[in-house]
Design a protein around this motif. Structure first.
Motif, short mmCIF file in Angstrom:
data_model
loop_
_atom_site.label_atom_id
_atom_site.label_comp_id
_atom_site.label_asym_id
_atom_site.label_seq_id
_atom_site.Cartn_x
_atom_site.Cartn_y
_atom_site.Cartn_z
N ILE A 277 -9.55 -5.57 4.24
CA ILE A 277 -8.33 -6.29 3.37
C ILE A 277 -8.24 -5.92 2.24
CG2 ILE A 277 -9.80 -8.30 2.36
CD1 ILE A 277 -6.96 -8.22 4.69
N GLU A 278 -9.69 -5.19 1.67
CA GLU A 278 -8.96 -4.66 -0.66
C GLU A 278 -8.39 -3.50 0.14
OE1 GLU A 278 -9.01 -7.20 -2.46
OE2 GLU A 278 -9.50 -8.29 -1.17
N ARG A 279 -8.91 -2.87 1.23
CA ARG A 279 -7.73 -1.06 1.27
C ARG A 279 -6.47 -1.72 1.97
NH1 ARG A 279 -11.32 2.86 1.95
NH2 ARG A 279 -12.78 3.05 0.22
N LEU A 280 -6.40 -2.72 2.03
CA LEU A 280 -4.96 -3.18 2.78
C LEU A 280 -3.98 -3.75 1.69
CD1 LEU A 280 -3.24 -3.15 5.41
CD2 LEU A 280 -4.09 -5.88 5.87
N ASP A 281 -4.80 -4.33 0.63
CA ASP A 281 -4.19 -4.85 -0.10
C ASP A 281 -3.69 -3.97 -1.30
OD1 ASP A 281 -2.61 -6.65 -1.91
OD2 ASP A 281 -5.05 -5.98 -2.98
N GLU A 282 -4.51 -3.42 -1.38
CA GLU A 282 -3.92 -1.62 -2.23
C GLU A 282 -2.28 -0.59 -1.31
OE1 GLU A 282 -7.92 0.50 -2.69
OE2 GLU A 282 -6.73 2.55 -3.47
N PHE A 283 -2.99 -0.36 -0.61
CA PHE A 283 -2.66 -0.03 0.86
C PHE A 283 -0.67 -0.35 0.67
CE2 PHE A 283 0.35 0.74 4.34
CZ PHE A 283 0.69 2.19 4.36
N LEU A 284 -0.76 -1.41 0.46
CA LEU A 284 0.76 -2.76 0.26
C LEU A 284 1.27 -2.48 -1.17
CD1 LEU A 284 0.22 -5.33 3.13
CD2 LEU A 284 1.41 -3.63 3.48
N GLY A 285 0.79 -2.08 -2.02
CA GLY A 285 0.86 -2.26 -3.26
C GLY A 285 1.08 -4.08 -3.83
N HIS A 286 -0.46 -4.11 -3.21
CA HIS A 286 -0.54 -5.95 -3.67
C HIS A 286 0.31 -6.85 -3.47
CE1 HIS A 286 -4.09 -3.68 -5.48
NE2 HIS A 286 -3.74 -3.00 -5.58
#
Lengths: 221, 221
Positions: free
Chosen positions: B112-121
């Motif tokens: 979920i942290e990587r997804l958040d990063e991928f989406l640009g927070h």
DNA sequence: TACTTAATTTAGACTAATCTAAAAAATAAT
DNA sequence: ATTATTTTTTAGATTAGTCTAAATTAAGTA
């Protein structure tokens, strides 16, 4: 419709049966799934009733064509998610498995087709395993002779052309086995011998004769 | 550790309690989750034992601070996945909910942290709902006066500055309520009055005085 | 306040998936 | 070929989550 648990059993049985070919024993399933044989007995009776495997008592199970199709759907999802995790979320190839184990059970045909499209219809997962297409067809992996691999490229050892024990013993001696990763460091012009690394080990010499009897799948890094 | 079913109960109770504020009745939960009150009674006793809600018989439940934190984690995952589905997999905003309902239960903090990063927070999901950060903090939604909303833009009615009954009765009369969607059709220069549509209804006139007492959250379409 | 109705809880049963212990079948070994 | 061993199945219990029907508490009303 299979439950999450049933899907896991089916997928495991499919893998143990080597793609639907072999018969699979109760104990083998119990080992693989880390459960007790008694639980497996119950479950395979249920999966038999649902038509995805065929089972006769004390005889182990076979995967039916319906079961193969269902198992391939799960495997397709698993491997597409692995590609996503590695290519877009910066996961290492050894970190993806447990997360993909969860993601593979998400039920949404639209999701998986869109994901496939987003990823550019990848053919293999980060471990080099092939991804079935939406019809469940696994593209036969192109096998070429190790000797035909160009220098600096890598391959996976898929099969051998000579099943003689002396040849297999030789392979054993140099650390080669089915599934091993092999890198062609360079090639001697005059005798077509190769210098290779197996699984990032030491550099080894391989003769033309040996090289022509090892079949590899070229890895598109 | 909460099971998938427990997570769904907790998330639902959190929403019904309006972010942990209100007490929630057994029947309200049963309605929302489409289950029977008897099942809810069983489950809330369990969730109380686990410390995420506090429950006294016949009195309904309150979410504890631990429960709020756990609920926000699930909500964060749900909303991040919704952003992914819409922005990268071409889902429509009305197609994402059921898939996100499944994805929100995937257990992997790294994912979920990587997804958040991928989406640009991202700060909001495709419906405009705020996404809690990794600490569970919800960025207070920026509220502006309806009168300050530019023509053609839309807002959600979040609060009022005047709690007098005559003002509230007026709001009632024109069909305005907390959470209503309001579109500013245009604005009169000379008296700063507005022409608006509430929930795609008829065009209404709103005076400067009224407009300055309605607080909205601007919708970034 | 007493009575009626609505909300909530309890009791008991059911399904899915698991387990342990014991029985039955198949395989291996003398 | 008869015993010993391993594999597999059955029997019965357990946990999570759900349900129906009945009992209990709370709330509303005359």
């Amino acid at each position: 419709m299979l439950s999450l648990v049933e899907e896991n059993y089916l997928k495991t049985i499919y893998h143990l049966s080597d793609g639907g070919g072999q018969q699979v024993s109760t104990n083998a399933i119990a080992d693989a799934i880390k459960t007790k044989p008694a639980s497996v007995s119950d479950m395979i009776r249920k999966l038999d009733r649902k038509g995805v495997i065929s089972y006769t008592k004390y005889q182990g199970v076979n995967v039916t064509s319906e079961g193969i199709s269902a198992a391939l759907k799960v495997i397709r999802k698993h491997r597409l998610w692995e590609v996503f995790l590695v290519q877009h979320l910066k996961f290492n190839w050894d970190e993806v498995h447990e997360v993909a184990e969860q993601l593979e059970h998400i039920k949404s045909p639209l999701l998986i087709e869109r994901l496939d499209e987003f990823l550019g219809h990848p053919k293999v997962d980060p471990h080099g395993d092939p991804i079935p297409d939406s019809q469940g067809v696994i593209k036969a992996r192109p096998q070429i002779k190790l000797g035909d691999l160009s220098p600096k490229s890598e391959g996976l050892i898929m099969a051998v052309n000579d099943s003689g024990s002396s040849f297999l013993q030789h392979l054993d001696k140099i650390g080669a086995y089915l599934g091993a990763r092999i890198l062609v460091v360079d090639k001697e012009e005059f005798d077509s011998s190769l210098r290779v690394k197996i699984d990032d080990g030491e550099i080894l010499f391989i003769s033309k004769e040996v090289a022509s009897n090892i079949l590899v799948e070229e890895l598109t890094s």
